[in-house]
Design an enzyme around this catalytic site. Structure first.
Site, PDB file in Angstrom:
ATOM      1  N   ARG A  27      -5.505 -31.754  14.534  1.00 30.22           N
ATOM      2  CA  ARG A  27      -4.377 -31.729  13.816  1.00 30.22           C
ATOM      3  C   ARG A  27      -3.317 -30.551  14.323  1.00 30.22           C
ATOM      4  O   ARG A  27      -2.343 -30.080  14.004  1.00 30.22           O
ATOM      5  CB  ARG A  27      -4.381 -31.399  12.181  1.00 30.22           C
ATOM      6  CG  ARG A  27      -5.008 -32.473  11.788  1.00 30.22           C
ATOM      7  CD  ARG A  27      -4.321 -32.900  10.273  1.00 30.22           C
ATOM      8  NE  ARG A  27      -4.585 -31.703   9.459  1.00 30.22           N
ATOM      9  CZ  ARG A  27      -3.802 -31.402   8.068  1.00 30.22           C
ATOM     10  NH1 ARG A  27      -3.170 -32.471   7.860  1.00 30.22           N
ATOM     11  NH2 ARG A  27      -3.909 -30.397   7.827  1.00 30.22           N
ATOM     12  N   CYS A  51       5.775   6.302  -5.148  1.00 34.21           N
ATOM     13  CA  CYS A  51       4.459   5.599  -4.853  1.00 34.21           C
ATOM     14  C   CYS A  51       3.457   6.241  -5.744  1.00 34.21           C
ATOM     15  O   CYS A  51       3.313   7.337  -5.872  1.00 34.21           O
ATOM     16  CB  CYS A  51       3.927   5.633  -3.538  1.00 34.21           C
ATOM     17  SG  CYS A  51       2.196   5.226  -3.400  1.00 34.21           S
ATOM     18  N   CYS A  54       0.595   8.063  -3.892  1.00 31.80           N
ATOM     19  CA  CYS A  54       0.532   9.140  -3.103  1.00 31.80           C
ATOM     20  C   CYS A  54       0.062  10.565  -3.852  1.00 31.80           C
ATOM     21  O   CYS A  54       0.289  10.697  -5.098  1.00 31.80           O
ATOM     22  CB  CYS A  54       2.093   9.492  -2.775  1.00 31.80           C
ATOM     23  SG  CYS A  54       2.315   8.523  -1.211  1.00 31.80           S
ATOM     24  N   HIS A 113       0.672   7.707   3.181  1.00 30.22           N
ATOM     25  CA  HIS A 113       1.146   6.308   2.653  1.00 30.22           C
ATOM     26  C   HIS A 113       1.610   5.578   3.833  1.00 30.22           C
ATOM     27  O   HIS A 113       1.515   4.306   3.465  1.00 30.22           O
ATOM     28  CB  HIS A 113       2.752   6.652   2.220  1.00 30.22           C
ATOM     29  CG  HIS A 113       3.282   5.694   1.284  1.00 30.22           C
ATOM     30  ND1 HIS A 113       3.075   5.176   0.070  1.00 30.22           N
ATOM     31  CD2 HIS A 113       4.294   4.692   1.694  1.00 30.22           C
ATOM     32  CE1 HIS A 113       3.615   4.219  -0.454  1.00 30.22           C
ATOM     33  NE2 HIS A 113       4.414   3.744   0.861  1.00 30.22           N
ATOM     34  N   ASN A 153      -7.033  -5.932  -1.129  1.00 34.80           N
ATOM     35  CA  ASN A 153      -6.162  -6.727  -1.068  1.00 34.80           C
ATOM     36  C   ASN A 153      -4.986  -6.000  -0.005  1.00 34.80           C
ATOM     37  O   ASN A 153      -4.402  -4.889  -0.612  1.00 34.80           O
ATOM     38  CB  ASN A 153      -5.489  -6.960  -2.404  1.00 34.80           C
ATOM     39  CG  ASN A 153      -6.043  -8.218  -3.020  1.00 34.80           C
ATOM     40  OD1 ASN A 153      -6.805  -9.052  -2.535  1.00 34.80           O
ATOM     41  ND2 ASN A 153      -6.004  -8.398  -4.415  1.00 34.80           N
ATOM     42  N   SER A 161       0.594  -4.884  -4.804  1.00 33.75           N
ATOM     43  CA  SER A 161       1.701  -4.681  -5.279  1.00 33.75           C
ATOM     44  C   SER A 161       2.041  -3.378  -4.665  1.00 33.75           C
ATOM     45  O   SER A 161       3.467  -2.669  -4.796  1.00 33.75           O
ATOM     46  CB  SER A 161       1.744  -4.204  -6.822  1.00 33.75           C
ATOM     47  OG  SER A 161       0.668  -3.446  -7.117  1.00 33.75           O
ATOM     48  N   HIS A 164       0.501   1.423  -0.270  1.00 33.38           N
ATOM     49  CA  HIS A 164      -0.208   2.896   0.249  1.00 33.38           C
ATOM     50  C   HIS A 164      -1.737   2.321   0.472  1.00 33.38           C
ATOM     51  O   HIS A 164      -2.140   1.325  -0.463  1.00 33.38           O
ATOM     52  CB  HIS A 164      -0.037   3.514  -1.214  1.00 33.38           C
ATOM     53  CG  HIS A 164      -0.668   5.003  -0.745  1.00 33.38           C
ATOM     54  ND1 HIS A 164      -0.192   5.967  -0.753  1.00 33.38           N
ATOM     55  CD2 HIS A 164      -1.916   5.237  -0.655  1.00 33.38           C
ATOM     56  CE1 HIS A 164      -0.934   7.014  -0.391  1.00 33.38           C
ATOM     57  NE2 HIS A 164      -2.044   6.672  -0.406  1.00 33.38           N
ATOM     58  N   HIS A 166      -5.307   1.370   0.286  1.00 30.26           N
ATOM     59  CA  HIS A 166      -6.083   1.385  -1.102  1.00 30.26           C
ATOM     60  C   HIS A 166      -7.020   0.002  -1.394  1.00 30.26           C
ATOM     61  O   HIS A 166      -6.590  -0.828  -0.825  1.00 30.26           O
ATOM     62  CB  HIS A 166      -5.320   1.919  -2.420  1.00 30.26           C
ATOM     63  CG  HIS A 166      -4.655   0.635  -3.154  1.00 30.26           C
ATOM     64  ND1 HIS A 166      -3.361   0.325  -2.430  1.00 30.26           N
ATOM     65  CD2 HIS A 166      -4.741  -0.038  -3.925  1.00 30.26           C
ATOM     66  CE1 HIS A 166      -2.900  -0.829  -3.268  1.00 30.26           C
ATOM     67  NE2 HIS A 166      -3.910  -1.087  -3.994  1.00 30.26           N
ATOM     68  N   GLN A 168      -9.933  -1.562  -4.314  1.00 29.89           N
ATOM     69  CA  GLN A 168     -10.375  -1.518  -5.731  1.00 29.89           C
ATOM     70  C   GLN A 168     -11.949  -1.805  -5.796  1.00 29.89           C
ATOM     71  O   GLN A 168     -12.569  -2.437  -5.034  1.00 29.89           O
ATOM     72  CB  GLN A 168      -9.822  -2.441  -6.249  1.00 29.89           C
ATOM     73  CG  GLN A 168      -8.153  -2.415  -6.387  1.00 29.89           C
ATOM     74  CD  GLN A 168      -7.548  -3.507  -7.372  1.00 29.89           C
ATOM     75  OE1 GLN A 168      -8.026  -3.621  -8.607  1.00 29.89           O
ATOM     76  NE2 GLN A 168      -6.576  -4.082  -7.064  1.00 29.89           N
ATOM     77  N   LYS A 311      -1.602 -19.955   5.943  1.00 31.96           N
ATOM     78  CA  LYS A 311      -2.334 -21.326   5.336  1.00 31.96           C
ATOM     79  C   LYS A 311      -2.291 -21.291   3.998  1.00 31.96           C
ATOM     80  O   LYS A 311      -2.101 -20.323   3.354  1.00 31.96           O
ATOM     81  CB  LYS A 311      -3.665 -20.914   5.787  1.00 31.96           C
ATOM     82  CG  LYS A 311      -4.406 -22.194   5.385  1.00 31.96           C
ATOM     83  CD  LYS A 311      -6.002 -21.896   5.769  1.00 31.96           C
ATOM     84  CE  LYS A 311      -6.775 -22.902   5.065  1.00 31.96           C
ATOM     85  NZ  LYS A 311      -6.443 -24.213   5.625  1.00 31.96           N
ATOM     86  N   TYR A 316      -5.600 -31.045  -0.764  1.00 37.58           N
ATOM     87  CA  TYR A 316      -6.930 -31.577  -0.812  1.00 37.58           C
ATOM     88  C   TYR A 316      -8.142 -30.285  -1.070  1.00 37.58           C
ATOM     89  O   TYR A 316      -9.088 -30.410  -1.698  1.00 37.58           O
ATOM     90  CB  TYR A 316      -7.155 -32.035   0.637  1.00 37.58           C
ATOM     91  CG  TYR A 316      -8.665 -32.407   1.062  1.00 37.58           C
ATOM     92  CD1 TYR A 316      -9.181 -33.697   0.707  1.00 37.58           C
ATOM     93  CD2 TYR A 316      -9.622 -31.514   1.905  1.00 37.58           C
ATOM     94  CE1 TYR A 316     -10.539 -34.078   0.806  1.00 37.58           C
ATOM     95  CE2 TYR A 316     -10.660 -31.694   1.941  1.00 37.58           C
ATOM     96  CZ  TYR A 316     -11.270 -33.193   1.570  1.00 37.58           C
ATOM     97  OH  TYR A 316     -12.675 -33.462   2.129  1.00 37.58           O
TER      98      TYR A 316
HETATM   99 ZN   LIG Z   1       1.922   6.262  -1.494  1.00 40.19          ZN
END
Ligand SMILES: [Zn+2]
Length: 346
Positions: A27, A51, A54, A113, A153, A161, A164, A166, A168, A311, A316
């Site tokens: 495909r 930020c 920071c 940053h 993330n 969001s 900077h 980082h 978790q 993606k 499916y």
């Molecule tokens: Zn920052």
């Protein structure tokens, strides 16, 4: 024989989760008329007064970040898990629920940053690895914390969001689903072979050498055979160790080095700050030995064919199981053809 199978629609088995994925290599030539994302702009400011991560800035909680110089952690002001939640259960017919408790922390990788892991110095990434280790030991050592999930993330496309650099850490009483699946599958293999599943797996990968991306004395980075995301990758220590607290000093450096090399390749792929979710899977901190566990770090990047086409896990994939078009081998070839020097530093 194998190559013929890999050119046809086929299913591949994920040895860690026990799940199957569908691969549809025929495909890849179809035209794309779907959604594109905005191109990620390169950040240039090293300090952003607005930020909340920071150094020296005030956060929503009113707390002020210290003028930290390297890695810095604090308890998330908007934590999904809270400590000291009284244990309560619902068991009413088919309605079943239970309270959950835990601790959520934020790990600022650098005071700068503008940076990301691939642009950080190796010694500073080593400091991040050491901080992960410290937090795993400290949080995992607490009563009622049976699992410590470290993750990052990266990129707005992944729902991050704040640009900077980082990550978790979510530490909690219950052992989450992914960890339960991986514990079970590794345990079955360990009990049958008295050998780590991932150790046997990387030996087989080294024999065929089709999906390996980067390797050093202590670690190997590869596109897993069962990859779901187009350019999914996994970093595995060569030594059978259950969790990051067992890393020796040289291994911490080697881990930082391979994270940098892999993420540089990612950035070079579409010459963009490559988004992904990355996480470390390791033994639960439930007080059991878990000899079956072999820690590893997985990267799930959403981009498919350019910095603006991602993606989607829909249709499916939502109703049946994950599916991919380009094979894991094609993805590894593409990544292997890329420079090890970051495109912004050429
Ligand atoms: Zn920052």
């Amino acid at each position: 024989m194998e190559d013929l199978i890999y050119n046809k629609p086929h299913r591949r088995y994920n040895i860690l989760t026990g799940e199957w994925i569908l691969v549809s290599p025929h495909r890849t030539k179809r035209p794309w008329q779907g959604k594109t994302e905005d191109k990620v702009e390169v950040k240039t400011v090293t300090y952003d007064p607005s930020c909340y991560l920071c150094p020296g800035n005030e956060r929503a909680s009113g707390d002020k970040n210290p003028n930290y110089e390297h890695v810095y952690t604090f308890t998330n002001d908007f934590a999904a898990l809270l400590p000291d939640v009284e244990a309560e259960e619902v068991n009413e017919g088919l309605f079943k629920a239970a309270t959950e408790e835990g601790i959520c922390k934020v790990v600022c990788f650098s005071p700068d940053h503008s940076l990301t892991l691939p642009l950080m110095k190796e010694e500073d990434i080593t400091r991040v690895v050491q901080k992960w280790k410290e937090e795993y030991i400290e949080l995992g050592g607490k009563d009622g914390i049976n699992n410590v999930q470290i993750f990052e993330n990266k990129g707005a496309i992944m729902g991050c969001s704040n640009p900077h650099p980082h990550g978790q850490i979510w530490a909690q009483r219950s052992i989450p689903e992914e960890i339960i699946k991986k514990t079970e599958n590794q345990k079955v293999y360990w009990e049958q072979h008295n050998k780590s599943l991932l150790q046997a797996y990387i030996e087989q990968e080294k024999e065929v050498n089709e999906r390996i991306l980067v390797e050093n004395e202590y670690f190997v980075a590869l596109v897993p055979y069962w990859a779901v995301w187009p350019y999914e990758a996994m970093i595995v220590p060569k030594r059978h160790i259950q969790s990051i607290d067992q890393l020796q000093e040289e291994e911490e450096k080697a881990f930082a080095s391979i994270i940098k090399k892999l993420t540089i390749k990612f950035d070079n792929l579409f010459e963009t700050s490559f988004p992904y979710s990355a996480g470390i899977h390791q033994k639960p901190t439930d007080g059991k030995e878990h000899p079956e566990w072999h820690f590893h770090m997985s990267f799930y990047p959403p981009l498919l064919r350019s910095s603006t086409v991602k993606k989607f896990m829909v249709g499916y994939e939502m109703f049946a199981n994950p599916q991919r078009d380009i094979t894991a081998e094609q993805a590894a070839n593409t990544l292997n053809a890329l420079s090890e020097v970051h495109y912004l530093k050429r």
